[in-house]
Design an enzyme around this catalytic site. Structure first.
Site, PDB file in Angstrom:
ATOM      1  N   GLU A  76       9.500   1.913  -1.022  1.00 36.50           N
ATOM      2  CA  GLU A  76       9.681   3.210   0.157  1.00 36.50           C
ATOM      3  C   GLU A  76      10.602   1.982   1.456  1.00 36.50           C
ATOM      4  O   GLU A  76       9.593   1.895   2.379  1.00 36.50           O
ATOM      5  CB  GLU A  76       8.242   2.670   0.649  1.00 36.50           C
ATOM      6  CG  GLU A  76       7.270   3.232  -0.480  1.00 36.50           C
ATOM      7  CD  GLU A  76       5.764   3.401  -0.387  1.00 36.50           C
ATOM      8  OE1 GLU A  76       5.716   3.030   0.595  1.00 36.50           O
ATOM      9  OE2 GLU A  76       5.528   4.318  -1.337  1.00 36.50           O
ATOM     10  N   GLU A 183       5.552   7.016  -8.447  1.00 36.77           N
ATOM     11  CA  GLU A 183       4.028   5.831  -8.045  1.00 36.77           C
ATOM     12  C   GLU A 183       3.299   6.405  -7.895  1.00 36.77           C
ATOM     13  O   GLU A 183       3.620   8.223  -6.784  1.00 36.77           O
ATOM     14  CB  GLU A 183       4.749   4.608  -6.615  1.00 36.77           C
ATOM     15  CG  GLU A 183       3.215   4.428  -6.304  1.00 36.77           C
ATOM     16  CD  GLU A 183       3.400   3.834  -5.065  1.00 36.77           C
ATOM     17  OE1 GLU A 183       4.275   2.935  -4.542  1.00 36.77           O
ATOM     18  OE2 GLU A 183       2.331   3.680  -4.048  1.00 36.77           O
TER      19      GLU A 183
END
Length: 345
Positions: A76, A183
Site C-alpha cells: 500500500e 489482501e
C-alpha cells in the site's frame, strides 16, 4: 510454521508471497516505520540498502530451505502519498518513485543475487484497484523497469466506487502481466465493527462475491488477510487493531473455530486447483443477486461456483454443463459449487 505447512503439502507445491510494509525507521525521512518516505532518491544509498534488505530476507529463508514464489514491491505505497490517516507500518512511494526504485535498485540486485524474474515473481502496486491506472501506466510503459516485473497485486478495499472497473482495462493494456488479489480482510468497513465475529455469514458472502468479481476480470489468485487470529474478537495485530479472520482461535479453551469465510474460501480452493482456466458462464433471465464463475480444471472437469445473496430461493437451468440441461435450486444466502466432467470437445 512455514516448514510445517510445506510438510503438510508435501504432494503439492506451496507458493509463498512476501510483502515488505516498511524499511526500518532510520532509512526514512520521519525516522519511523509508520508513514514517511525513504531518504534520498532512487539510486541513492538508502534505496539501495532497502533493495539489499529484500535480498537478505530471501537469503535468510533460503538458508532454512524455504524459497519464495514472489514478492511485492511494498504494501500500500499510496496511503502515505495521499496523506491518508494510517496507523500501520508503511512507506510512501509515488508511481515514479516505485518505477525508479525497481529500475535502479530492486530489479538489478535481485537479478545479480539469483532472484531474477525466471525464479522470483515481482508484483507491483499491492494497493487498491483504483490506483491501477497511475501505477501501471508509469511503471509498465518503461521497458527498463517492466523487464523486472511479472505481475500486479491489488487489494479488495474501495473508496465508495466500483473498484472492479479498473481490472479488465489493465489486463487489456498489459496482458503479459498477471493480476493477483493479495489482501482482503473482513470488518474494515465503516458500517461494520473492526472485530472478529464468530459465525458472521455476510462476510462469507462478501468474500465469495469479491472472488467471483475478480475472477471474471482476469484476476488469477486471491489471498486472505489474515487467515487466523488468536482471539475470538480478532487480532492481535501490529497496531493493536482487531480484524476478522477465517479461523478464530480461543487460546483459553485451547480450541479454534472455522468462520463461514473459511468455507467460502473452500468453494474455490478445494475445487479450483492451480492451472485451472476461467471460461465464464452467462446467466439468462433475472439474475439479480446471483454471481457465477466457471472454470475448466487441469483434468478437464468443469467447475461452477454460484452465489445467491437473495433472501429467497432461486431456481436455475444450467446449460452446457453436461449433455443435458441441469435444473438447480439455490437456497437463499448460499454458495454452491458444481463439478462435472467437461462436455466441451
Amino acid at each position: 510454521m512455514i516448514k510445517q505447512a510445506i510438510e503438510l503439502r508435501a504432494n503439492s507445491h506451496l507458493k509463498l508471497l512476501a510483502s515488505c510494509w516498511s524499511p526500518p525507521g532510520w532509512m526514512k525521512t520521519n525516522d519511523s516505520i509508520v508513514g514517511g518516505y525513504i531518504k534520498g532518491s532512487p539510486g541513492g544509498k538508502y534505496y539501495k540498502t532497502y533493495a539489499k534488505y529484500h535480498v537478505k530476507f530471501l537469503d535468510s529463508y533460503k538458508s532454512e530451505g524455504i524459497n519464495f514464489w514472489g514478492i511485492t514491491t511494498t504494501n500500500e505505497p499510496f496511503n502515505v502519498v495521499k496523506n491518508a490517516p494510517y496507523i500501520f507500518n508503511n512507506v510512501g512511494l509515488t508511481p515514479e518513485m516505485l518505477r525508479d526504485f525497481i529500475k535502479l535498485d530492486l530489479g538489478p540486485i535481485l537479478q545479480e543475487s539469483d532472484y531474477g524474474v525466471d525464479k522470483l515473481n515481482v508484483l507491483i502496486l499491492d494497493d487498491k484497484k483504483q490506483y491501477l491506472p497511475q501505477y501501471t501506466e508509469v511503471i509498465l510503459t518503461d521497458p527498463e523497469t517492466a523487464k523486472f516485473v511479472t505481475g500486479i497485486a491489488v487489494h479488495w478495499y474501495d473508496d465508495g466506487e466500483d473498484p472492479y472497473e479498473y481490472l479488465s482495462p489493465t489486463h487489456d493494456k498489459f496482458p503479459n502481466y498477471f493480476i493477483m488479489s493479495t489482501e482482503a480482510t473482513a470488518g474494515y468497513k465503516k458500517d461494520a465493527p473492526n472485530t472478529g465475529q464468530l459465525g458472521n455469514w455476510t462476510r462469507a458472502e462478501e468474500y465469495a462475491y469479491d472472488m467471483i468479481q475478480d475472477f471474471q476480470r482476469y484476476v488469477t489468485g486471491w489471498i486472505d488477510w489474515t487467515f487466523v487470529s488468536d482471539s475470538l474478537t480478532g487480532g492481535p495485530s501490529w497496531n493493536h487493531g482487531k480484524f476478522d479472520s477465517s479461523i478464530l482461535v480461543d487460546p483459553k479453551m485451547d480450541t479454534y473455530y472455522r468462520n463461514p469465510m473459511f468455507y467460502a474460501l473452500g468453494h474455490f480452493s478445494k475445487f479450483i486447483p492451480p492451472n485451472s482456466v476461467y471460461i465464464g458462464h452467462n446467466i439468462q433471465g433475472n439474475s439479480m443477486g446471483i454471481s457465477c464463475a466457471t472454470f475448466i480444471d487441469p483434468s478437464q472437469q468443469l467447475v461452477i461456483v454460484l452465489l445467491n445473496t437473495n433472501d429467497h430461493q432461486v431456481n436455475l437451468i444450467v446449460n452446457n454443463f453436461t449433455s443435458i440441461a441441469i435444473p438447480i435450486s439455490l437456497d437463499s444466502h448460499s454458495i454452491t459449487t458444481l463439478v462435472t466432467p467437461s462436455s466441451l470437445p
